[in-house]
Design a protein around this motif. Structure first.
Motif, PDB file in Angstrom:
ATOM      1  N   MET A  97      43.950  39.236  42.933  1.00  0.00           N
ATOM      2  CA  MET A  97      45.277  39.732  43.286  1.00  0.00           C
ATOM      3  C   MET A  97      45.733  40.877  42.395  1.00  0.00           C
ATOM      4  O   MET A  97      46.678  41.584  42.707  1.00  0.00           O
ATOM      5  CB  MET A  97      46.292  38.591  43.211  1.00  0.00           C
ATOM      6  CG  MET A  97      46.071  37.508  44.254  1.00  0.00           C
ATOM      7  SD  MET A  97      46.268  38.128  45.934  1.00  0.00           S
ATOM      8  CE  MET A  97      48.042  38.465  45.935  1.00  0.00           C
ATOM      9  N   GLN A  98      45.070  41.072  41.274  1.00  0.00           N
ATOM     10  CA  GLN A  98      45.475  42.144  40.369  1.00  0.00           C
ATOM     11  C   GLN A  98      45.178  43.503  40.971  1.00  0.00           C
ATOM     12  O   GLN A  98      44.219  43.684  41.720  1.00  0.00           O
ATOM     13  CB  GLN A  98      44.742  41.992  39.028  1.00  0.00           C
ATOM     14  CG  GLN A  98      45.062  40.703  38.286  1.00  0.00           C
ATOM     15  CD  GLN A  98      44.248  40.576  37.015  1.00  0.00           C
ATOM     16  OE1 GLN A  98      43.403  41.425  36.732  1.00  0.00           O
ATOM     17  NE2 GLN A  98      44.509  39.521  36.252  1.00  0.00           N
ATOM     18  N   GLU A  99      46.013  44.465  40.653  1.00  0.00           N
ATOM     19  CA  GLU A  99      45.786  45.827  41.117  1.00  0.00           C
ATOM     20  C   GLU A  99      44.615  46.427  40.365  1.00  0.00           C
ATOM     21  O   GLU A  99      44.475  46.260  39.152  1.00  0.00           O
ATOM     22  CB  GLU A  99      47.038  46.675  40.913  1.00  0.00           C
ATOM     23  CG  GLU A  99      48.199  46.260  41.802  1.00  0.00           C
ATOM     24  CD  GLU A  99      49.359  47.237  41.699  1.00  0.00           C
ATOM     25  OE1 GLU A  99      49.193  48.274  41.027  1.00  0.00           O
ATOM     26  OE2 GLU A  99      50.413  46.945  42.278  1.00  0.00           O
ATOM     27  N   MET A 100      43.773  47.154  41.105  1.00  0.00           N
ATOM     28  CA  MET A 100      42.576  47.754  40.528  1.00  0.00           C
ATOM     29  C   MET A 100      42.762  49.252  40.362  1.00  0.00           C
ATOM     30  O   MET A 100      43.365  49.922  41.210  1.00  0.00           O
ATOM     31  CB  MET A 100      41.357  47.490  41.429  1.00  0.00           C
ATOM     32  CG  MET A 100      41.034  46.010  41.629  1.00  0.00           C
ATOM     33  SD  MET A 100      40.378  45.291  40.130  1.00  0.00           S
ATOM     34  CE  MET A 100      40.150  43.586  40.677  1.00  0.00           C
ATOM     35  N   ASP A 101      42.247  49.761  39.261  1.00  0.00           N
ATOM     36  CA  ASP A 101      42.212  51.207  39.064  1.00  0.00           C
ATOM     37  C   ASP A 101      41.269  51.794  40.108  1.00  0.00           C
ATOM     38  O   ASP A 101      40.128  51.346  40.247  1.00  0.00           O
ATOM     39  CB  ASP A 101      41.706  51.503  37.645  1.00  0.00           C
ATOM     40  CG  ASP A 101      41.730  53.008  37.345  1.00  0.00           C
ATOM     41  OD1 ASP A 101      41.954  53.784  38.280  1.00  0.00           O
ATOM     42  OD2 ASP A 101      41.517  53.363  36.185  1.00  0.00           O
ATOM     43  N   GLY A 102      41.684  52.764  40.876  1.00  0.00           N
ATOM     44  CA  GLY A 102      40.898  53.256  41.999  1.00  0.00           C
ATOM     45  C   GLY A 102      39.686  54.064  41.625  1.00  0.00           C
ATOM     46  O   GLY A 102      38.801  54.274  42.454  1.00  0.00           O
ATOM     47  N   ASN A 119      36.786  46.908  45.132  1.00  0.00           N
ATOM     48  CA  ASN A 119      37.428  48.154  45.558  1.00  0.00           C
ATOM     49  C   ASN A 119      36.363  49.159  45.953  1.00  0.00           C
ATOM     50  O   ASN A 119      35.203  49.037  45.552  1.00  0.00           O
ATOM     51  CB  ASN A 119      38.301  48.732  44.441  1.00  0.00           C
ATOM     52  CG  ASN A 119      37.449  49.334  43.331  1.00  0.00           C
ATOM     53  OD1 ASN A 119      36.412  48.767  42.991  1.00  0.00           O
ATOM     54  ND2 ASN A 119      37.883  50.448  42.756  1.00  0.00           N
TER      55      ASN A 119
END
Length: 793
Positions: free
Chosen positions: A150-155, A243
């Protein structure tokens, strides 16, 4: 199942997470110090509690308190992407439940050229940071990983998630498959199972199906696939991409998956696994109970010796016991039929195998069909097998494409009185239950037995097909037992019941009434119908008394339908020499003329373009004529062998009377020397045809000691090619076989070209070629002697 090459194995996509679907429930879990919210990828929080129930077990969390569980610290490490696969493979986690979050910066990937039998090789650039986390249970790991997902990932960097967990003795491959399928399987992305590395491990992966230009394309490479999970030695390991910076990265990112998974085994090719194969990977026994009729089947795990000992595809269900409760009649008399796998002891078996030669008896006959869970039945009493248990003793070589037969002891009991009505052996397939159905096959009001014959394909469940016909057992109300019948005998019994006759009376009636469309007729057809007939001119002469007003032309028209044949009419030596002067009452001699009506339903028969054509009327069993001629007693009674070949002796080798007489003398000699006392009613026929060819033939009856067989042989020689047509059958009170064989040989047309595909020219010597001076013809006397006097069949 066709072998499939995994050219593009990849399971990249945001995984919802896999483990959330497989088994652990949502919410906080004992032993998870962080708690956390469970991520649901769309299947509901109650989906797939399999792993929770089987791995944790009832009361495990009560037995171990939080204080008793050791809290493991994260481990951080790093390596080059080039070394990543080796690092993951060699790393030994401190808990069997472990995950690694992998962050890759400055990634580049390239596949190198290797030989077809060499492992894949890649060149990578970039650095990988690895964070290991460890858990006490799959449920704990699931909750933690869902939180991480659920954590946001660095793109910019790539983020992979690697995870591993054990499958305990209560975890089963089929349950895992069903949970994954229920959660992730869709029409566009169906879940599939594969046995890879020659069966040493298996994989669950989502396929991607799409339609392009009217064709359905199936691919294993798609970032939409959420499942890419391997199981080897009861340990599961998976990899997913969390990602993806751009759509164009799929091809090169795939290299990471390939490089990691090939460390565990050769995943480049494999066999599809159906639910039956998955079940027997880790079960040792199965009891199935069904209704209408009430029946039960007990199967144990067998081993297909086609596969190596460690191959999971080698396992299959072996039927060892079956029980039926059957209403014999509509009035309700109930029978119990019990079947149990028996040791082979040479006792006669009721089987289709009894009708085939030794090769087919060993390999080509089988009785089984698919078993599927139905609304009528329930599956229960599954006895699970731990990984430590030894393999079952039941080992068989399963021929790919056919099922094998094994002997079963059959016991038929009257359920009301308890009287045993019948005990004997039957042959059934060793694979899968429910091959037997109990229809009333002949309409006499009693249940009979139809025993199906399926096929077995390696790596998948057996299914009934039309390769081998079923076998039949009819209930005999006189003996109160099941009696084996051929398909022809079942049809005869059905007609007998309908006509109120015994089976013997019906058989004789059928033989008398059998259609005979190619019988010789002497009445000339109408001129407009002449093209629909073949005309044969015999060797014998018939007398005709001249009527007032007759002429040779008119007599020729009367017999031949053609006045130009008047020159074949012979007059007495003392008759007037003027052909235009006939005396009323004078006797003239006309060659016998016969007509055969051509097959109005012909589809062209057997032909080779520019070489030959020969008719093959419907309703007979045909064989290509090779060096040998055998009578197959289990097949249709009218068996015909034919195959035109190049003519080695020229047109009409027996045209002259002395040549034909020499052949007849040789045939008579062979009948007496090769088959003394067995041949009767030997006759010969010779005709002249309108195409300039002669038609020759001989017919006889042969006593095998158990039955009388009819042998028929007609042959015709064109300028370049010849045809020999041979028929064999059990004696009947009609001339169907003789007339059909004669018609086929007469229909042979020689177009002059060499027979296509070398038909017949490469065959071995004709049977009995060394017994007479005609090696280009089959010696049927020697054929009969070899089959019945030497072999004793």
């Amino acid at each position: 199942m066709a072998k499939v090459l995994y050219q593009n194995i990849i399971g990249i996509a945001v995984l919802g997470l896999l483990l959330a679907a497989c088994g652990a429930p949502a919410g906080n879990v004992d032993g998870n110090p962080d708690g956390g919210e469970s991520f649901d990828a769309g299947g509901g929080s109650d989906v797939g509690k399999f792993f929770w129930e089987s791995n944790i077990g009832e009361g495990q969390n009560n037995a171990e308190s939080k204080e008793e569980l050791k809290e493991w610290q994260e481990e951080h490490d790093s390596c080059g992407v080039q070394e990543l696969s080796g690092y993951l493979y060699k790393y030994t986690p401190i808990s069997p439940y472990a995950s690694a979050e992998i962050t890759i910066k400055d990634y580049e990937g390239e596949q190198l050229e290797t030989g077809w039998d060499e492992p894949l090789a890649f060149r990578f650039a970039g650095e990988a940071d690895v964070t290991w986390r460890f858990y006490h249970s799959l449920a704990e790991m699931d909750t933690a990983l869902n939180k991480a997902v659920m954590q946001e990932m660095d793109g910019n960097p790539l983020h992979f998630l690697y995870y591993t967990f054990p499958m305990t003795e209560n975890d089963h491959a089929l349950d895992l498959y069903n949970n994954l399928k229920r959660r992730f399987g869709t029409e566009e992305h169906p879940l599939t199972a594969w046995g890879v590395d020659n069966g040493k491990m298996f994989q669950f992966i989502q396929e991607t199906r799409k339609e392009e230009d009217g064709y359905e394309l199936i691919s294993l490479q798609s970032r939409s696939s959420k499942v890419n999970l391997f199981v080897k030695d009861r340990s599961a390991f998976g990899l997913t991409l969390l990602n993806a910076p751009s759509e164009g990265d799929d091809e090169t990112l795939e290299y990471v998956f390939k490089d990691v998974f090939q460390r565990y085994g050769d995943s480049g090719s494999g066999w599809g696994l159906d639910e039956e194969s998955l079940y027997w990977i880790d079960h040792n026994e199965r009891l199935t109970e069904l209704e209408e009729p009430k029946r039960s089947f007990r199967e144990v795990r067998g081993i297909d010796e086609n596969w190596e000992d460690e191959g999971i595809m080698r396992y299959f269900g072996l039927l060892v016991e079956a029980e039926y409760e059957l209403p014999l009649t509509e009035s309700g008399r109930m029978l119990s039929l019990h079947f149990s796998l028996a040791e082979e002891d040479g006792e006669e078996e009721i089987s289709v195998s009894d009708f085939v030669d030794d090769f087919r008896k060993d390999y080509f006959t089988s009785i089984a069909s698919s078993l599927t869970e139905s609304e009528e039945g329930t599956f229960g009493d599954e006895k699970e097998m731990s990984a430590e248990e030894a393999d079952t003793e039941f080992r068989y070589y399963l021929l790919n494409g056919f099922c094998m037969d094994e002997p079963y002891d059959m016991t038929v009991t009257d359920m009301e009185t308890g009287e045993v009505l019948q005990e004997r052996k039957v042959s059934l397939s060793i694979e899968l239950p429910d091959t037997i159905t109990y229809p009333d096959l002949n309409g006499d009001g009693y249940a009979d037995m139809r025993v199906g014959a399926p096929v077995h394909m390696s790596g998948e469940k057996a299914e009934e097909e039309d390769y081998t016909p079923p076998s039949y057992l009819l209930w005999d109300p006189q003996t109160e037992q099941f009696a084996r019948k051929t398909e022809k005998e079942v049809e005869n019994s059905k007609r007998a019941v309908a006509n109120g006759l015994t089976e013997e009376e019906q058989e004789e009636k059928t033989k008398r009434e059998r259609s005979d469309p190619f019988v010789l007729i002497q009445e000339s057809p109408e001129p407009e119908e002449s093209k629909d007939y073949i005309r044969l001119t015999g060797e014998n002469m018939q007398e005709y008394e001249v009527q007032k007003g007759d002429s040779l032309w008119r007599i020729s028209e009367l017999f031949y339908g053609d006045g130009y044949k008047w020159t074949t009419i012979v007059r007495a030596e003392d008759a007037p020499k003027n052909p235009d002067y006939l005396l009323a009452g004078e006797t003239v001699f006309v060659p016998e003329v016969f007509y055969i009506r051509k097959d109005p339903f012909s589809r062209g028969g057997l032909r080779s373009e520019g070489s030959f054509q020969i008719e093959q009327p419907f309703g007979f069993t045909y064989y290509f004529l090779n060096g040998d001629v055998s009578y197959a007693w289990w097949e249709e009674e009218n068996q015909i062998h034919s195959l035109p070949v190049t003519n080695p002796v020229g047109q009409n080798p027996f045209h002259e009377p002395e040549e034909w007489e020499a052949f007849q003398a040789a045939a008579i000699r062979c009948s007496e020397e090769l088959c003394p006392g067995r041949v009767s009613n030997l006759t010969f026929e010779k005709y002249h045809m309108e195409d300039g060819c002669d038609l020759y033939g001989y017919i006889f009856e042969y006593d095998t000691g158990e039955e009388i067989l009819e042998y028929v042989d007609f042959f015709k020689f064109g300028k370049d090619n010849m045809s020999e047509v041979i028929g064999v059958r059990e004696q009947e009170p009609n001339t169907v076989l003789v007339n059909t064989v004669r018609y086929m040989a007469a229909s042979f047309t020689d177009y002059g070209g060499e027979p296509g595909m070398g038909w017949g020219d490469d065959a071995g010597p004709n049977v009995g070629a060394d017994q007479w001076e005609y090696p280009y013809l089959h010696n049927l006397f020697e054929a009969a002697r070899e089959q019945f006097q030497i072999s004793g069949k």
